[in-house]
Write a protein that holds these residues in place. Sequence first.
Motif, PDB file in Angstrom:
ATOM      1  N   SER A  11       0.809  -1.214   0.000  1.00 40.17           N
ATOM      2  CA  SER A  11       0.000   0.000   0.000  1.00 40.17           C
ATOM      3  C   SER A  11       0.844   1.266   0.000  1.00 40.17           C
ATOM      4  CB  SER A  11      -0.938   0.011   1.211  1.00 40.17           C
ATOM      5  OG  SER A  11      -1.901  -1.010   1.084  1.00 40.17           O
ATOM      6  N   LYS A  12       2.100   1.179   0.439  1.00 40.18           N
ATOM      7  CA  LYS A  12       2.976   2.352   0.439  1.00 40.18           C
ATOM      8  C   LYS A  12       3.253   2.861  -0.976  1.00 40.18           C
ATOM      9  CE  LYS A  12       5.340   2.008   4.779  1.00 40.18           C
ATOM     10  NZ  LYS A  12       6.546   2.507   5.389  1.00 40.18           N
ATOM     11  N   ASN A  13       2.987   2.043  -1.986  1.00 40.60           N
ATOM     12  CA  ASN A  13       3.223   2.440  -3.374  1.00 40.60           C
ATOM     13  C   ASN A  13       2.084   3.257  -3.971  1.00 40.60           C
ATOM     14  OD1 ASN A  13       5.741   1.003  -3.658  1.00 40.60           O
ATOM     15  ND2 ASN A  13       4.522  -0.864  -3.632  1.00 40.60           N
ATOM     16  N   PHE A  14       1.048   3.524  -3.179  1.00 38.53           N
ATOM     17  CA  PHE A  14      -0.139   4.205  -3.692  1.00 38.53           C
ATOM     18  C   PHE A  14      -0.359   5.534  -2.981  1.00 38.53           C
ATOM     19  CE2 PHE A  14      -0.650  -0.176  -4.719  1.00 38.53           C
ATOM     20  CZ  PHE A  14      -1.334  -0.197  -5.924  1.00 38.53           C
ATOM     21  N   SER A  15      -0.865   6.495  -3.716  1.00 38.10           N
ATOM     22  CA  SER A  15      -1.336   7.747  -3.127  1.00 38.10           C
ATOM     23  C   SER A  15      -2.659   8.083  -3.808  1.00 38.10           C
ATOM     24  CB  SER A  15      -0.310   8.867  -3.304  1.00 38.10           C
ATOM     25  OG  SER A  15      -0.130   9.164  -4.670  1.00 38.10           O
ATOM     26  N   PHE A  16      -3.441   8.920  -3.161  1.00 40.88           N
ATOM     27  CA  PHE A  16      -4.802   9.174  -3.636  1.00 40.88           C
ATOM     28  C   PHE A  16      -5.110  10.663  -3.632  1.00 40.88           C
ATOM     29  CE2 PHE A  16      -4.522   5.087  -1.586  1.00 40.88           C
ATOM     30  CZ  PHE A  16      -5.067   4.244  -2.531  1.00 40.88           C
ATOM     31  N   SER A  17      -5.792  11.105  -4.664  1.00 38.44           N
ATOM     32  CA  SER A  17      -6.312  12.474  -4.699  1.00 38.44           C
ATOM     33  C   SER A  17      -7.623  12.501  -3.932  1.00 38.44           C
ATOM     34  CB  SER A  17      -6.579  12.910  -6.141  1.00 38.44           C
ATOM     35  OG  SER A  17      -5.395  12.939  -6.879  1.00 38.44           O
ATOM     36  N   PRO A  18      -7.971  13.642  -3.340  1.00 40.34           N
ATOM     37  CA  PRO A  18      -9.271  13.738  -2.672  1.00 40.34           C
ATOM     38  C   PRO A  18     -10.399  13.336  -3.636  1.00 40.34           C
ATOM     39  CG  PRO A  18      -7.936  15.627  -2.116  1.00 40.34           C
ATOM     40  CD  PRO A  18      -7.198  14.868  -3.194  1.00 40.34           C
ATOM     41  N   GLY A  19     -11.254  12.439  -3.157  1.00 42.17           N
ATOM     42  CA  GLY A  19     -12.376  11.973  -3.971  1.00 42.17           C
ATOM     43  C   GLY A  19     -12.115  10.684  -4.713  1.00 42.17           C
TER      44      GLY A  19
ATOM     45  N   GLY B 173     -10.397   6.677  -4.804  1.00 38.94           N
ATOM     46  CA  GLY B 173     -10.020   5.569  -3.935  1.00 38.94           C
ATOM     47  C   GLY B 173     -10.756   5.689  -2.611  1.00 38.94           C
ATOM     48  N   LEU B 174     -10.723   4.642  -1.821  1.00 35.58           N
ATOM     49  CA  LEU B 174     -11.416   4.679  -0.530  1.00 35.58           C
ATOM     50  C   LEU B 174     -10.878   5.799   0.370  1.00 35.58           C
ATOM     51  CD1 LEU B 174     -11.778   0.861   0.246  1.00 35.58           C
ATOM     52  CD2 LEU B 174     -13.430   2.385  -0.827  1.00 35.58           C
ATOM     53  N   PRO B 175      -9.542   5.925   0.528  1.00 35.10           N
ATOM     54  CA  PRO B 175      -9.048   7.012   1.389  1.00 35.10           C
ATOM     55  C   PRO B 175      -9.424   8.398   0.857  1.00 35.10           C
ATOM     56  CG  PRO B 175      -7.326   5.398   1.008  1.00 35.10           C
ATOM     57  CD  PRO B 175      -8.450   5.061   0.074  1.00 35.10           C
ATOM     58  N   GLY B 176      -9.367   8.580  -0.451  1.00 32.79           N
ATOM     59  CA  GLY B 176      -9.687   9.881  -1.045  1.00 32.79           C
ATOM     60  C   GLY B 176     -11.142  10.262  -0.886  1.00 32.79           C
ATOM     61  N   LYS B 177     -12.043   9.277  -0.995  1.00 31.90           N
ATOM     62  CA  LYS B 177     -13.475   9.552  -0.807  1.00 31.90           C
ATOM     63  C   LYS B 177     -13.762   9.950   0.635  1.00 31.90           C
ATOM     64  CE  LYS B 177     -14.943   6.525  -4.511  1.00 31.90           C
ATOM     65  NZ  LYS B 177     -15.522   5.231  -4.872  1.00 31.90           N
TER      66      LYS B 177
ATOM     67  N   GLU C 232     -16.112  -1.189   2.858  1.00 27.06           N
ATOM     68  CA  GLU C 232     -16.113  -1.914   1.588  1.00 27.06           C
ATOM     69  C   GLU C 232     -15.663  -3.343   1.832  1.00 27.06           C
ATOM     70  OE1 GLU C 232     -17.411  -1.823  -1.738  1.00 27.06           O
ATOM     71  OE2 GLU C 232     -17.297   0.285  -1.223  1.00 27.06           O
ATOM     72  N   GLY C 233     -16.374  -4.296   1.248  1.00 22.96           N
ATOM     73  CA  GLY C 233     -16.017  -5.708   1.343  1.00 22.96           C
ATOM     74  C   GLY C 233     -15.687  -6.277  -0.017  1.00 22.96           C
ATOM     75  N   ASN C 234     -15.306  -7.543  -0.040  1.00 20.04           N
ATOM     76  CA  ASN C 234     -14.948  -8.224  -1.292  1.00 20.04           C
ATOM     77  C   ASN C 234     -13.923  -7.429  -2.093  1.00 20.04           C
ATOM     78  OD1 ASN C 234     -16.765 -10.427  -0.872  1.00 20.04           O
ATOM     79  ND2 ASN C 234     -18.430  -9.045  -1.449  1.00 20.04           N
ATOM     80  N   LEU C 235     -12.893  -6.947  -1.423  1.00 21.97           N
ATOM     81  CA  LEU C 235     -11.920  -6.075  -2.076  1.00 21.97           C
ATOM     82  C   LEU C 235     -11.241  -6.740  -3.272  1.00 21.97           C
ATOM     83  CD1 LEU C 235     -10.286  -4.388   1.042  1.00 21.97           C
ATOM     84  CD2 LEU C 235     -12.074  -3.490  -0.468  1.00 21.97           C
ATOM     85  N   GLY C 236     -11.010  -8.029  -3.197  1.00 17.89           N
ATOM     86  CA  GLY C 236     -10.362  -8.741  -4.293  1.00 17.89           C
ATOM     87  C   GLY C 236     -11.235  -8.880  -5.527  1.00 17.89           C
ATOM     88  N   LEU C 237     -12.512  -8.573  -5.398  1.00 12.86           N
ATOM     89  CA  LEU C 237     -13.440  -8.656  -6.531  1.00 12.86           C
ATOM     90  C   LEU C 237     -13.769  -7.286  -7.116  1.00 12.86           C
ATOM     91  CD1 LEU C 237     -15.942 -11.288  -5.065  1.00 12.86           C
ATOM     92  CD2 LEU C 237     -13.978 -11.687  -6.572  1.00 12.86           C
TER      93      LEU C 237
ATOM     94  N   LYS D 233     -10.376  -1.939 -10.509  1.00  7.67           N
ATOM     95  CA  LYS D 233      -9.283  -1.033 -10.152  1.00  7.67           C
ATOM     96  C   LYS D 233      -9.797   0.382  -9.921  1.00  7.67           C
ATOM     97  CE  LYS D 233      -4.968  -2.868 -11.746  1.00  7.67           C
ATOM     98  NZ  LYS D 233      -3.781  -2.638 -12.556  1.00  7.67           N
ATOM     99  N   GLU D 234     -10.878   0.742 -10.601  1.00  7.58           N
ATOM    100  CA  GLU D 234     -11.454   2.069 -10.423  1.00  7.58           C
ATOM    101  C   GLU D 234     -12.049   2.221  -9.020  1.00  7.58           C
ATOM    102  OE1 GLU D 234     -12.176   0.115 -13.187  1.00  7.58           O
ATOM    103  OE2 GLU D 234     -10.668   1.180 -14.358  1.00  7.58           O
ATOM    104  N   THR D 235     -12.632   1.161  -8.504  1.00 13.30           N
ATOM    105  CA  THR D 235     -13.228   1.201  -7.170  1.00 13.30           C
ATOM    106  C   THR D 235     -12.163   1.026  -6.093  1.00 13.30           C
ATOM    107  OG1 THR D 235     -15.290   0.290  -8.011  1.00 13.30           O
ATOM    108  CG2 THR D 235     -14.933   0.116  -5.644  1.00 13.30           C
ATOM    109  N   PHE D 236     -11.245   0.079  -6.292  1.00 13.29           N
ATOM    110  CA  PHE D 236     -10.213  -0.219  -5.305  1.00 13.29           C
ATOM    111  C   PHE D 236      -8.888  -0.413  -6.035  1.00 13.29           C
ATOM    112  CE2 PHE D 236      -7.998  -2.981  -2.185  1.00 13.29           C
ATOM    113  CZ  PHE D 236      -8.034  -2.101  -1.113  1.00 13.29           C
ATOM    114  N   ALA D 237      -8.074   0.631  -6.066  1.00 12.17           N
ATOM    115  CA  ALA D 237      -6.827   0.634  -6.837  1.00 12.17           C
ATOM    116  C   ALA D 237      -5.877  -0.490  -6.432  1.00 12.17           C
ATOM    117  CB  ALA D 237      -6.120   1.985  -6.691  1.00 12.17           C
ATOM    118  N   ARG D 238      -5.967  -0.953  -5.194  1.00 12.92           N
ATOM    119  CA  ARG D 238      -5.053  -1.991  -4.689  1.00 12.92           C
ATOM    120  C   ARG D 238      -5.666  -3.381  -4.790  1.00 12.92           C
ATOM    121  NH1 ARG D 238      -4.657   0.527   0.759  1.00 12.92           N
ATOM    122  NH2 ARG D 238      -6.590   1.415   0.016  1.00 12.92           N
ATOM    123  N   VAL D 239      -6.573  -3.572  -5.756  1.00 15.78           N
ATOM    124  CA  VAL D 239      -7.256  -4.866  -5.919  1.00 15.78           C
ATOM    125  C   VAL D 239      -6.246  -5.999  -6.132  1.00 15.78           C
ATOM    126  CG1 VAL D 239      -7.675  -4.574  -8.406  1.00 15.78           C
ATOM    127  CG2 VAL D 239      -9.151  -6.088  -7.071  1.00 15.78           C
TER     128      VAL D 239
END
Length: 128
Positions: A49-57, A59-63, A74-79, A82-88
């Motif tokens: 996860s350290k390889n990711f950053s998010f703009s406001p709005g 990814g989950l942290p940005g929202k 959010e559940g079923n992260l592996g499903l 990429k638009e919903t969960f960039a770290r899928v």
Amino acid sequence: ATTRGGVSGVIYGGTRQAPPVRLTNAGYVTARGLGPRLTNSLNEFGMYSKNFSFSPGFGLPGKVYLSRIHPLWEGNLGLQSKETFARVGGARVYGVNTCVCFPVSTPIGTMVVGLYSMARLVRDARVE
């Protein structure tokens, strides 16, 4: 909270060195006493996860950061897409399934705390 599927926390803080604000991984911690498999998987997901950053709005942290008041579960992260969960990809590799993110107001601005678990946790309406 259950620890059967482990729990790992990630803190995202905004950086204002150059516009726009980017949420970056400020560190992570994994609960103790989970056993080597859970501990290793959650630690590896934290490093990934350290390889990711998010703009406001975005990814989950940005929202959550943009809302400043509403947590997001959010559940079923592996499903997810990429638009919903960039770290899928990492969620699939390391078996991470559930996330809840909370905004935290601090004197230096809003931060986001994300709690991740390998368990398939049922959404708790009291959290949202």
